[in-house]
Write an enzyme that holds these catalytic residues in place. Sequence first.
Site, PDB file in Angstrom:
ATOM      1  N   ASN A  70       0.827  -1.274  -0.059  1.00 36.41           N
ATOM      2  CA  ASN A  70       0.100   0.061  -0.007  1.00 36.41           C
ATOM      3  C   ASN A  70       0.848   1.094  -0.085  1.00 36.41           C
ATOM      4  O   ASN A  70       1.958   1.175   0.462  1.00 36.41           O
ATOM      5  CB  ASN A  70      -1.056  -0.019   1.088  1.00 36.41           C
ATOM      6  CG  ASN A  70      -0.291   0.640   2.209  1.00 36.41           C
ATOM      7  OD1 ASN A  70      -0.581   2.080   2.632  1.00 36.41           O
ATOM      8  ND2 ASN A  70       0.171  -0.081   3.461  1.00 36.41           N
ATOM      9  N   ARG A  71       0.417   2.246  -0.536  1.00 40.58           N
ATOM     10  CA  ARG A  71       0.853   3.594  -0.559  1.00 40.58           C
ATOM     11  C   ARG A  71      -0.321   4.487  -0.437  1.00 40.58           C
ATOM     12  O   ARG A  71      -0.460   5.604  -1.262  1.00 40.58           O
ATOM     13  CB  ARG A  71       1.860   3.848  -1.804  1.00 40.58           C
ATOM     14  CG  ARG A  71       1.240   3.823  -3.321  1.00 40.58           C
ATOM     15  CD  ARG A  71       2.137   4.042  -4.269  1.00 40.58           C
ATOM     16  NE  ARG A  71       1.491   3.831  -5.640  1.00 40.58           N
ATOM     17  CZ  ARG A  71       1.675   2.652  -6.108  1.00 40.58           C
ATOM     18  NH1 ARG A  71       2.755   1.878  -5.804  1.00 40.58           N
ATOM     19  NH2 ARG A  71       1.102   2.496  -7.424  1.00 40.58           N
ATOM     20  N   PHE A 106      -1.923   7.849   4.529  1.00 38.17           N
ATOM     21  CA  PHE A 106      -2.737   8.671   5.501  1.00 38.17           C
ATOM     22  C   PHE A 106      -3.737   9.388   4.872  1.00 38.17           C
ATOM     23  O   PHE A 106      -4.376  10.513   5.105  1.00 38.17           O
ATOM     24  CB  PHE A 106      -2.018   9.620   6.067  1.00 38.17           C
ATOM     25  CG  PHE A 106      -0.758   8.920   7.128  1.00 38.17           C
ATOM     26  CD1 PHE A 106      -0.716   7.689   7.340  1.00 38.17           C
ATOM     27  CD2 PHE A 106       0.088   9.678   7.908  1.00 38.17           C
ATOM     28  CE1 PHE A 106       0.413   6.808   8.048  1.00 38.17           C
ATOM     29  CE2 PHE A 106       1.172   9.233   8.478  1.00 38.17           C
ATOM     30  CZ  PHE A 106       1.273   7.949   8.578  1.00 38.17           C
ATOM     31  N   SER A 137       5.232   5.030   8.691  1.00 31.58           N
ATOM     32  CA  SER A 137       4.948   4.935   7.521  1.00 31.58           C
ATOM     33  C   SER A 137       5.949   5.150   6.323  1.00 31.58           C
ATOM     34  O   SER A 137       6.376   6.133   6.546  1.00 31.58           O
ATOM     35  CB  SER A 137       3.475   5.323   7.229  1.00 31.58           C
ATOM     36  OG  SER A 137       2.985   5.461   5.893  1.00 31.58           O
ATOM     37  N   ASN A 148       4.996   6.248   3.500  1.00 31.46           N
ATOM     38  CA  ASN A 148       4.111   6.559   2.347  1.00 31.46           C
ATOM     39  C   ASN A 148       3.957   8.131   2.582  1.00 31.46           C
ATOM     40  O   ASN A 148       3.313   8.938   1.700  1.00 31.46           O
ATOM     41  CB  ASN A 148       2.936   6.029   2.283  1.00 31.46           C
ATOM     42  CG  ASN A 148       2.798   4.736   1.810  1.00 31.46           C
ATOM     43  OD1 ASN A 148       3.713   4.237   0.996  1.00 31.46           O
ATOM     44  ND2 ASN A 148       2.279   3.666   2.503  1.00 31.46           N
ATOM     45  N   THR A 149       4.522   8.755   3.709  1.00 33.90           N
ATOM     46  CA  THR A 149       4.511  10.178   3.913  1.00 33.90           C
ATOM     47  C   THR A 149       5.871  10.545   3.847  1.00 33.90           C
ATOM     48  O   THR A 149       6.918  10.200   4.616  1.00 33.90           O
ATOM     49  CB  THR A 149       3.811  10.611   5.218  1.00 33.90           C
ATOM     50  OG1 THR A 149       2.416   9.948   5.344  1.00 33.90           O
ATOM     51  CG2 THR A 149       3.793  11.959   5.357  1.00 33.90           C
ATOM     52  N   LYS A 186       4.933   3.755  17.126  1.00 35.20           N
ATOM     53  CA  LYS A 186       5.062   2.638  16.489  1.00 35.20           C
ATOM     54  C   LYS A 186       6.335   2.857  15.511  1.00 35.20           C
ATOM     55  O   LYS A 186       6.561   3.840  14.964  1.00 35.20           O
ATOM     56  CB  LYS A 186       3.965   2.465  15.591  1.00 35.20           C
ATOM     57  CG  LYS A 186       3.625   1.555  14.479  1.00 35.20           C
ATOM     58  CD  LYS A 186       2.266   1.436  13.726  1.00 35.20           C
ATOM     59  CE  LYS A 186       2.083   0.108  12.966  1.00 35.20           C
ATOM     60  NZ  LYS A 186       0.680   0.133  12.618  1.00 35.20           N
ATOM     61  N   ASN A 201       5.546  -1.620  11.750  1.00 34.60           N
ATOM     62  CA  ASN A 201       4.782  -1.248  10.608  1.00 34.60           C
ATOM     63  C   ASN A 201       5.469  -1.743   9.496  1.00 34.60           C
ATOM     64  O   ASN A 201       6.073  -2.674   9.385  1.00 34.60           O
ATOM     65  CB  ASN A 201       5.028   0.365  10.353  1.00 34.60           C
ATOM     66  CG  ASN A 201       3.939   1.068   9.837  1.00 34.60           C
ATOM     67  OD1 ASN A 201       3.366   0.671   8.943  1.00 34.60           O
ATOM     68  ND2 ASN A 201       3.614   2.322  10.184  1.00 34.60           N
ATOM     69  N   GLY A 223       2.449 -10.011  10.069  1.00 32.51           N
ATOM     70  CA  GLY A 223       2.477 -11.434   9.557  1.00 32.51           C
ATOM     71  C   GLY A 223       1.928 -12.157  10.636  1.00 32.51           C
ATOM     72  O   GLY A 223       2.255 -13.465  10.615  1.00 32.51           O
TER      73      GLY A 223
END
Length: 363
Positions: free
Chosen positions: A116-117, A120, A182, A184-185, A222, A251, A305
């Site tokens: 995923n990207r 947020f 994450s 993706n930011t 996290k 994450n 997982g």
Amino acid sequence: MYDLLFRHVLRRIPAEPIHGVAFGAIRGVAGAPLIGPCVGRLLTASDQVLQTRVFGVDFPNPLGLAAGFDKDARGPVALSRLGFGFVELGTITARPQPGNPAPRLFRLPADKALVNRMGFNNSGADAVAARLAALPAEGRPVLGINIGKSKVATPEEAIDDYRYSARALGRFADYVVVNVSSPNTPGLRDLQQVGVLSPLLEAVREELVASVPGRTVPLLVKITTDLAAEDVDAVADMTVKLGLDGVVATNTTTSRAGLRTPADEVAALGAGGLSGLPLAEAAQAVVGTLRATLGPDRTIISVGGIFTGEDAYRRITAGASLVQSYTGFVYGGGTWARMMNTELASLLHQNAFPSVAAAVGTA
């Protein structure tokens, strides 16, 4: 049944649209006033060995739904009725944002993984706070609130950005997670550096104390499996030094090593965080590393997982007090949480543990 449906129908539909359809169905059935409680009674494991108390909060079982599934608090009650002991909402940012352009969520069925990207995507702290304020007190599940940095916030604005979310959402949280991991930011993972992370966490804790009088809201951070071992140790040392309640580990990863899916297919999906079964070994190892440094008094929530009750049991005996999954739920379907809890309860009984807490860290 669900496995057949997934293999022959669901996997042929793009991942993000089918997520919306599935979540809508969950809210429509498990969230319904008359049917929903019946679903909850059917799917909630009742074995008392699963009940546990962590950082002063009572959990009906240790299996939570990880952040990412319900980013906007649109269905936490419905999701809890599927058998989850708690639901972590988010990641939520101070400002509303659409996230990255679609397509941005992909399945790797051969690996039981997702890429995923999302970036947020959420409606912002104020909108989520309004939904949480409208939740009825009766039947309210244990809720974690996962907060992240707004994309438009500069590094200099990051602390104030997190403060805003903590102030808006802290009163609704059974615990708060600061997400700095994450991929993706842009620039977010730079906040994992202890020199930057420590003042950020101190500021969020200060905000929670000020905005939630009369109650201490547990605060966790996290991290990702992509941290080097010495950085994991540094985060653990900082957690102890600051008196935080614990760590959520881990994450998604940017690594694509060891996948069964052909490399050209993986490359064609582009950038993003990988979740699911390929993270299992690394996530298991991080739990052991953290527990050795954190000692017995701080909480580890293990995620990454976890697909079976045995996976959950291994994380708990390695040192996790609670476990979470997202991708396992996607691949497992609506009855998955009950199956997980039934298997976990069986393993606890087989190994003569009277409770989840008694099993934590015994390996």
